[in-house]
Scaffold this active site. Structure first.
Site, PDB file in Angstrom:
ATOM      1  N   ILE B 150       0.846  -1.193   0.000  1.00 21.60           N
ATOM      2  CA  ILE B 150       0.000   0.000   0.000  1.00 21.60           C
ATOM      3  C   ILE B 150       0.884   1.245   0.000  1.00 21.60           C
ATOM      4  O   ILE B 150       1.732   1.413   0.893  1.00 21.60           O
ATOM      5  CB  ILE B 150      -0.942  -0.017   1.222  1.00 21.60           C
ATOM      6  CG1 ILE B 150      -1.999  -1.095   0.999  1.00 21.60           C
ATOM      7  CG2 ILE B 150      -1.624   1.317   1.436  1.00 21.60           C
ATOM      8  CD1 ILE B 150      -2.103  -2.068   2.082  1.00 21.60           C
ATOM      9  N   CYS B 151       0.666   2.089  -0.999  1.00 19.87           N
ATOM     10  CA  CYS B 151       1.400   3.355  -1.152  1.00 19.87           C
ATOM     11  C   CYS B 151       2.915   3.102  -1.089  1.00 19.87           C
ATOM     12  O   CYS B 151       3.429   2.310  -1.860  1.00 19.87           O
ATOM     13  CB  CYS B 151       0.914   4.354  -0.098  1.00 19.87           C
ATOM     14  SG  CYS B 151       1.544   6.010  -0.331  1.00 19.87           S
TER      15      CYS B 151
END
Lengths: 298, 406
Positions: B150-151
């Site tokens: 994530i990110c």
């Protein structure tokens, strides 16, 4: 650049300034006495007897009148300047520096005053009025900063140097932060201008809403657009970078001064701890590697 | 000027009405704000099954029959915390995965302190992530696991998959920046001019509060004004207030970023854009994206202002894998995880994608007998498992919890 190079005569300017000051305060004093009711109101508020406050006010004005009148007289001015010429060179130099600084600042204020009322164009952030901040920093670097960088002598020279550096960095940080905050404020100002124009348009078209929330939504959208434009402008990027740098420089200088102060206390400094952490980090890394190698062997 | 058509009386009377309404809201909000509120986040129970330094591995056991056999590891960013994936019941990515029968593991990066300032990207990728992956492989007796980033955690996952492709079965990246050479997102524009050495030299670690201030500045009109106007208007609505406070708790729970990691991420990624060019190195090892040969699902948000589509969509074309898929959802950076609408679309697509690849592998096994299974690890260490919920453990306790060391 000296004021004279600029085509201005500082002596005549000083004279004019004193005269203007005298006139202003005298007019103010006269107006004050001419408005007994208002004066009464104020004295009532502050709870001071009328005669006392009025008397001290008039006395101050008269004193200023006497002093300034004397100063403003050509012969007095001449003797003052002659006296100044007779003083050692350093005094003259200092007077010149102070007067030069004041003069530059005065010019800046005049320029700034001239800009009040100028309209700003929506969604455009080129050539913003950042000259004031730049000139202030220029003035500071030229007239004040050298004092903080003067070589120090004696037993405490290093400590004094670090203290001066903190003051210098603080001034630069404050100037950069003011400029940054000014930039952040500009979209607010511009969005209000745009709203005024929108109001006019809607009013002419007879499409004005009764709902206050509609105007708020309109304004927040305009404001958002302005911020987006600002944040991509080179002016903002330069200011942001400068602000972050001055914050970092001030923090570093402040830390170095604190380290001096902490030397006498039984507290480890960040530098002491960082050295320790680095050793700890490298040791840990080595141990983990060895542990892995052992596991692979088993 | 034409005669004014401003209905001043109407506007004023509407304004008076609004003021009256606001007064009512304020009065009613007393009951809500002073009464009991459920604002805990990350309340789904989990076990901490592995610990190393400040890093913990959370395990969420599936609550239905296992649908996807391969365990999944989620790697969150170092910015903010992984609690966002379990923000509240009914809006929890974690619960969705548990409901679908996924063996879910999630890395909790903890709160870096000054002693972590020398911890680099290499320590995160080839150290912590690699140790965690090995632990899960040992625990489940498998060669490969599924990895979801994530990110910034996605960027780390891409790096990891390129350096250790033999351990990753499927890779899912969500709102993951891989191409940093774009001026679409303000972060990309701002980071180019940042003197990162000076910042790290001054602060040691990058302070979370400073980062947060930067994020607020990305859109001050919405994030500093409009958001709170909205809160003010709904202060009498208990559910709204609870959700709002949960989000506030998550947003401002910002650990510092280890200095060396921040320095390399800004320099090599944001300023030199080395990753997508296959030129970035970790401890002397080059990250060659052509070595990302496992199936890759790349998900990003069309309206993401932090990691715009331009920062994400080059990844699938740069990796070595032929089985890639780009999914662009009509949402923003956070909405991808917390919006109920997006969740309904996103999670089933991930499950279907993973399930299909599980089944494809089974089919291949039926056709071709599998190679002799290599023992995942020679020594299996028993993890120190302690069940706890995220919200009940404070920062200090987290830092002091002892556990298995790698």
């Amino acid at each position: 650049m000296s004021p004279k190079d600029n085509g201005w005569d500082p002596n005549s300017l000083l004279n004019a300034w004193i005269e203007a000051g005298t006139n202003y305060w005298l007019t103010a004093a006269n107006n004050w006495t001419a408005m007994p009711n208002m004066a009464e109101g104020f004295t009532g508020i502050f709870g001071m007897p009328k005669s006392q406050s009025m008397d001290s006010w008039l006395n101050s004005a008269k004193m200023w009148q006497t002093m300034a009148g004397g100063l403003g007289a050509p012969d007095m001015m001449e003797s003052l300047l002659k006296g100044a010429g007779a003083t050692p060179e350093i005094t003259t130099k200092m007077l010149r520096v102070v007067w030069g600084g004041y003069f530059n600042l005065y010019q800046l204020w005049l320029k700034k005053l001239g800009k009040i009322g100028e309209t700003t164009e929506a969604y455009k952030f080129e050539n913003l009025d950042q000259e004031v901040f730049k000139n202030w920093v220029e003035l500071y670097e030229k007239e004040v900063q050298p004092y903080f960088h003067m070589p120090q002598v004696g037993l405490m020279r290093f400590y004094q140097e670090r203290m001066n550096l903190v003051m210098d960095k603080f001034n630069l940080y404050r100037a950069a932060m003011s400029e940054f905050l000014h930039l952040i404020y500009v979209p607010l100002e511009k969005s209000v201008h745009v709203m005024q124009e929108k109001f006019d348009e809607l009013s002419k078209e007879g499409r004005l809403s009764e709902n206050f929330k509609d105007y708020y939504n309109m304004w927040i959208k305009i404001l958002e657009g302005h911020y987006m434009t600002l944040f991509k402008s080179p002016e903002y990027l330069q200011t942001l970078s400068r602000t972050l740098s001055t914050v970092a420089e001030f923090k570093t200088a402040q830390h170095e001064m604190l380290v001096d102060a902490m030397k006498s206390l039984p507290i480890p400094t960040n530098k002491d701890m960082d050295d320790l952490y680095k050793e700890f980090y490298l040791l840990k890394k080595k141990v983990k590697e060895l542990e892995k190698k052992l596991e692979e062997k088993d | 000027m034409s005669p004014s058509k401003i209905p001043v009386d109407m506007i004023l009377s509407k304004l008076a009405e609004d003021v009256e309404k606001s007064q009512d809201v304020i009065m009613q909000s007393q009951d809500v704000l002073l009464g009991p509120l459920e604002t805990d986040i990350a309340t789904t129970p989990y076990e901490v099954v592995y610990e190393e330094d400040r890093v913990k591995l959370k395990y969420y056991a599936p609550i239905t029959e296992t649908r996807i056999k391969t365990p999944l590891l989620m790697v969150y960013a170092l910015i903010n915390r992984e609690t966002m994936l379990d923000l509240q019941p009914g809006r929890s990515v974690v619960q969705n995965f548990m409901n679908e029968g996924v063996e879910l593991y999630m890395i909790d990066w903890g709160y870096p302190t000054r002693k972590d300032k020398f911890v680099s990207i290499d320590d995160h990728v080839n150290g912590y992530i690699n140790n965690v992956v090995d632990f899960i492989r040992r625990r489940h007796g498998v060669d490969k696991i599924n990895l979801m980033g994530i990110c910034m955690g996605g960027t780390f996952s891409v790096m990891y998959s390129a350096l250790h492709p033999e351990k990753i079965k499927n890779l899912i990246t969500t709102v993951t920046p891989s191409n940093f050479d774009t001026d679409k997102g303000l972060l990309h524009v701002w980071m180019k001019g940042v003197d990162v050495d000076r910042m790290v030299g001054t602060w040691g670690n990058m302070p979370g509060d400073l980062m947060n201030f930067g994020f607020l500045l990305l859109n001050p009109a919405r994030l500093m004004i409009d958001k709170y106007i909205g809160f003010f208007e709904n202060m009498n609505n208990k559910v709204f207030v609870e959700n709002f406070i949960r989000m506030e708790k998550w947003i401002f729970d910002s650990p510092d970023i280890p200095g060396e990691t921040f320095r390399q991420f800004i320099t090599d990624c944001y300023q030199k854009n080395l990753l997508i060019q296959g030129k970035m190195e970790l401890n002397g090892k080059r990250i060659d994206l052509k070595k990302v040969t496992m199936p890759l699902m790349n998900i990003y948000g069309r309206y993401d202002h932090l990691v715009p589509p331009e920062a994400c969509d080059r990844l699938t074309k740069s990796v070595g894998s032929k089985d890639t898929e780009d999914i662009c959802l009509d949402t923003g950076h956070i909405g991808i995880y917390v919006s109920s609408k997006t969740q309904k679309e996103l999670t089933p697509r991930i499950f279907d994608w993973l399930e299909k690849r599980d089944k494809d592998e089974e089919k291949r096994r039926v056709v071709k007998p599998p190679a002799k299974k290599k023992k995942a690890a020679k020594s299996e260490r028993q993890p120190k498992a302690s069940a706890r919920t995220g919200s009940s453990v404070d920062k200090k306790k987290r830092a002091n919890v002892g556990g298995q060391k790698a």
